[in-house]
Scaffold this motif. Sequence first.
Motif, mmCIF file in Angstrom:
data_model
loop_
_atom_site.group_PDB
_atom_site.id
_atom_site.type_symbol
_atom_site.label_atom_id
_atom_site.label_comp_id
_atom_site.label_asym_id
_atom_site.label_seq_id
_atom_site.Cartn_x
_atom_site.Cartn_y
_atom_site.Cartn_z
ATOM 1 N N ILE A 21 65.001 -75.085 -13.763
ATOM 2 C CA ILE A 21 65.353 -74.488 -15.052
ATOM 3 C C ILE A 21 64.671 -75.243 -16.183
ATOM 4 C CG2 ILE A 21 67.257 -74.099 -16.662
ATOM 5 C CD1 ILE A 21 69.000 -73.487 -14.179
ATOM 6 N N ARG A 22 64.693 -76.561 -16.128
ATOM 7 C CA ARG A 22 64.060 -77.358 -17.184
ATOM 8 C C ARG A 22 62.551 -77.142 -17.200
ATOM 9 N NH1 ARG A 22 61.376 -81.183 -19.197
ATOM 10 N NH2 ARG A 22 62.017 -82.381 -20.993
ATOM 11 N N ALA A 23 61.935 -77.044 -16.022
ATOM 12 C CA ALA A 23 60.482 -76.815 -15.953
ATOM 13 C C ALA A 23 60.115 -75.473 -16.576
ATOM 14 C CB ALA A 23 60.006 -76.884 -14.499
ATOM 15 N N ALA A 24 60.902 -74.449 -16.309
ATOM 16 C CA ALA A 24 60.646 -73.137 -16.898
ATOM 17 C C ALA A 24 60.843 -73.185 -18.414
ATOM 18 C CB ALA A 24 61.565 -72.083 -16.272
ATOM 19 N N ALA A 25 61.881 -73.874 -18.867
ATOM 20 C CA ALA A 25 62.141 -74.004 -20.299
ATOM 21 C C ALA A 25 60.999 -74.754 -20.989
ATOM 22 C CB ALA A 25 63.465 -74.721 -20.539
ATOM 23 N N LEU A 26 60.523 -75.804 -20.365
ATOM 24 C CA LEU A 26 59.416 -76.576 -20.923
ATOM 25 C C LEU A 26 58.159 -75.717 -21.037
ATOM 26 C CD1 LEU A 26 58.231 -79.257 -21.889
ATOM 27 C CD2 LEU A 26 57.848 -79.855 -19.484
ATOM 28 N N GLN A 27 57.851 -74.943 -19.998
ATOM 29 C CA GLN A 27 56.678 -74.062 -20.044
ATOM 30 C C GLN A 27 56.804 -73.043 -21.166
ATOM 31 O OE1 GLN A 27 54.156 -75.748 -18.300
ATOM 32 N NE2 GLN A 27 53.472 -73.662 -18.407
ATOM 33 N N TYR A 28 57.995 -72.482 -21.315
ATOM 34 C CA TYR A 28 58.236 -71.496 -22.365
ATOM 35 C C TYR A 28 58.024 -72.103 -23.753
ATOM 36 C CZ TYR A 28 60.647 -68.157 -25.335
ATOM 37 O OH TYR A 28 60.951 -67.278 -26.345
ATOM 38 N N VAL A 29 58.613 -73.264 -23.993
ATOM 39 C CA VAL A 29 58.482 -73.910 -25.311
ATOM 40 C C VAL A 29 57.029 -74.316 -25.559
ATOM 41 C CG1 VAL A 29 59.189 -75.910 -26.699
ATOM 42 C CG2 VAL A 29 60.889 -74.622 -25.396
ATOM 43 N N ARG A 30 56.343 -74.783 -24.546
ATOM 44 C CA ARG A 30 54.919 -75.104 -24.703
ATOM 45 C C ARG A 30 54.120 -73.871 -25.102
ATOM 46 N NH1 ARG A 30 53.896 -78.778 -19.283
ATOM 47 N NH2 ARG A 30 54.499 -80.776 -20.202
ATOM 48 N N LYS A 31 54.404 -72.759 -24.445
ATOM 49 C CA LYS A 31 53.674 -71.518 -24.719
ATOM 50 C C LYS A 31 53.949 -71.033 -26.134
ATOM 51 C CE LYS A 31 51.250 -68.041 -23.077
ATOM 52 N NZ LYS A 31 49.913 -68.217 -22.556
ATOM 53 N N ILE A 32 55.205 -71.010 -26.527
ATOM 54 C CA ILE A 32 55.589 -70.506 -27.846
ATOM 55 C C ILE A 32 55.059 -71.414 -28.955
ATOM 56 C CG2 ILE A 32 57.575 -70.042 -29.357
ATOM 57 C CD1 ILE A 32 57.035 -67.965 -27.083
ATOM 58 N N SER A 33 55.163 -72.733 -28.764
ATOM 59 C CA SER A 33 54.756 -73.674 -29.816
ATOM 60 C C SER A 33 53.241 -73.855 -29.874
ATOM 61 C CB SER A 33 55.416 -75.035 -29.601
ATOM 62 O OG SER A 33 54.879 -75.681 -28.456
ATOM 63 N N GLY A 34 52.580 -73.627 -28.759
ATOM 64 C CA GLY A 34 51.144 -73.862 -28.710
ATOM 65 C C GLY A 34 50.783 -75.317 -28.461
ATOM 66 N N PHE A 35 51.782 -76.144 -28.152
ATOM 67 C CA PHE A 35 51.559 -77.564 -27.892
ATOM 68 C C PHE A 35 51.921 -77.898 -26.452
ATOM 69 C CE2 PHE A 35 52.697 -77.614 -32.479
ATOM 70 C CZ PHE A 35 51.490 -78.095 -32.961
ATOM 71 N N ARG A 36 51.013 -78.559 -25.755
ATOM 72 C CA ARG A 36 51.351 -79.052 -24.426
ATOM 73 C C ARG A 36 52.269 -80.257 -24.558
ATOM 74 N NH1 ARG A 36 51.087 -82.195 -20.505
ATOM 75 N NH2 ARG A 36 50.492 -81.777 -18.391
ATOM 76 N N ALA A 37 51.943 -81.109 -25.506
ATOM 77 C CA ALA A 37 52.780 -82.278 -25.818
ATOM 78 C C ALA A 37 52.845 -82.362 -27.345
ATOM 79 C CB ALA A 37 52.180 -83.540 -25.232
ATOM 80 N N PRO A 38 54.032 -82.385 -27.908
ATOM 81 C CA PRO A 38 54.138 -82.401 -29.368
ATOM 82 C C PRO A 38 53.788 -83.770 -29.958
ATOM 83 C CG PRO A 38 56.292 -82.609 -28.392
ATOM 84 C CD PRO A 38 55.328 -82.381 -27.253
ATOM 85 N N ALA A 39 53.395 -83.746 -31.214
ATOM 86 C CA ALA A 39 53.180 -84.995 -31.951
ATOM 87 C C ALA A 39 54.530 -85.682 -32.124
ATOM 88 C CB ALA A 39 52.563 -84.687 -33.314
ATOM 89 N N ALA A 40 54.495 -86.959 -32.389
ATOM 90 C CA ALA A 40 55.724 -87.744 -32.517
ATOM 91 C C ALA A 40 56.685 -87.138 -33.539
ATOM 92 C CB ALA A 40 55.395 -89.181 -32.885
ATOM 93 N N HIS A 41 56.161 -86.620 -34.646
ATOM 94 C CA HIS A 41 57.039 -86.062 -35.678
ATOM 95 C C HIS A 41 57.656 -84.721 -35.272
ATOM 96 C CE1 HIS A 41 53.047 -84.415 -36.660
ATOM 97 N NE2 HIS A 41 53.703 -83.371 -37.099
ATOM 98 N N ASN A 42 57.188 -84.121 -34.181
ATOM 99 C CA ASN A 42 57.755 -82.871 -33.676
ATOM 100 C C ASN A 42 58.541 -83.054 -32.374
ATOM 101 O OD1 ASN A 42 56.821 -81.108 -35.683
ATOM 102 N ND2 ASN A 42 54.798 -81.006 -34.721
ATOM 103 N N GLN A 43 58.561 -84.260 -31.845
ATOM 104 C CA GLN A 43 59.179 -84.496 -30.531
ATOM 105 C C GLN A 43 60.657 -84.097 -30.483
ATOM 106 O OE1 GLN A 43 57.328 -85.886 -27.740
ATOM 107 N NE2 GLN A 43 59.047 -84.875 -26.752
ATOM 108 N N GLU A 44 61.407 -84.458 -31.495
ATOM 109 C CA GLU A 44 62.850 -84.181 -31.492
ATOM 110 C C GLU A 44 63.141 -82.688 -31.463
ATOM 111 O OE1 GLU A 44 66.806 -85.053 -34.214
ATOM 112 O OE2 GLU A 44 65.050 -86.342 -34.465
ATOM 113 N N VAL A 45 62.469 -81.925 -32.305
ATOM 114 C CA VAL A 45 62.707 -80.482 -32.342
ATOM 115 C C VAL A 45 62.181 -79.807 -31.069
ATOM 116 C CG1 VAL A 45 60.613 -79.816 -33.606
ATOM 117 C CG2 VAL A 45 62.688 -78.460 -33.841
ATOM 118 N N PHE A 46 61.090 -80.321 -30.524
ATOM 119 C CA PHE A 46 60.536 -79.806 -29.270
ATOM 120 C C PHE A 46 61.537 -80.015 -28.133
ATOM 121 C CE2 PHE A 46 57.814 -79.913 -25.509
ATOM 122 C CZ PHE A 46 56.876 -78.917 -25.756
#
Length: 79
Positions: A21-46
């Motif tokens: 479930i977490r892997a699917a959620a991570l893929q979804y958020v990556r796709k929607i945000s356009g970030f594979r790994a967020p910048a430090a200032h976006n980590q919390e919201v990601f």
Amino acid sequence: MCRSIKTLRAPMTPEVHDEDIRAAALQYVRKISGFRAPAAHNQEVFDAAVAAVAAATAELLDGLQVRGTPGPATRHPAA
């Protein structure tokens, strides 16, 4: 559609783990945000988005009833 997200409901996936479930959620958020790994200032919201999507997914899977199956997929929460 994110091709790497697999179907997690019965009968396609008889056993679902929190990691799935977490892997699917991570893929979804990556796709929607356009970030594979967020910048430090976006980590919390990601991370909050991944947690929210994972929680919604778990709730959905726990409640789904699919005709021709005995009940929802067997979900194995992390210990």
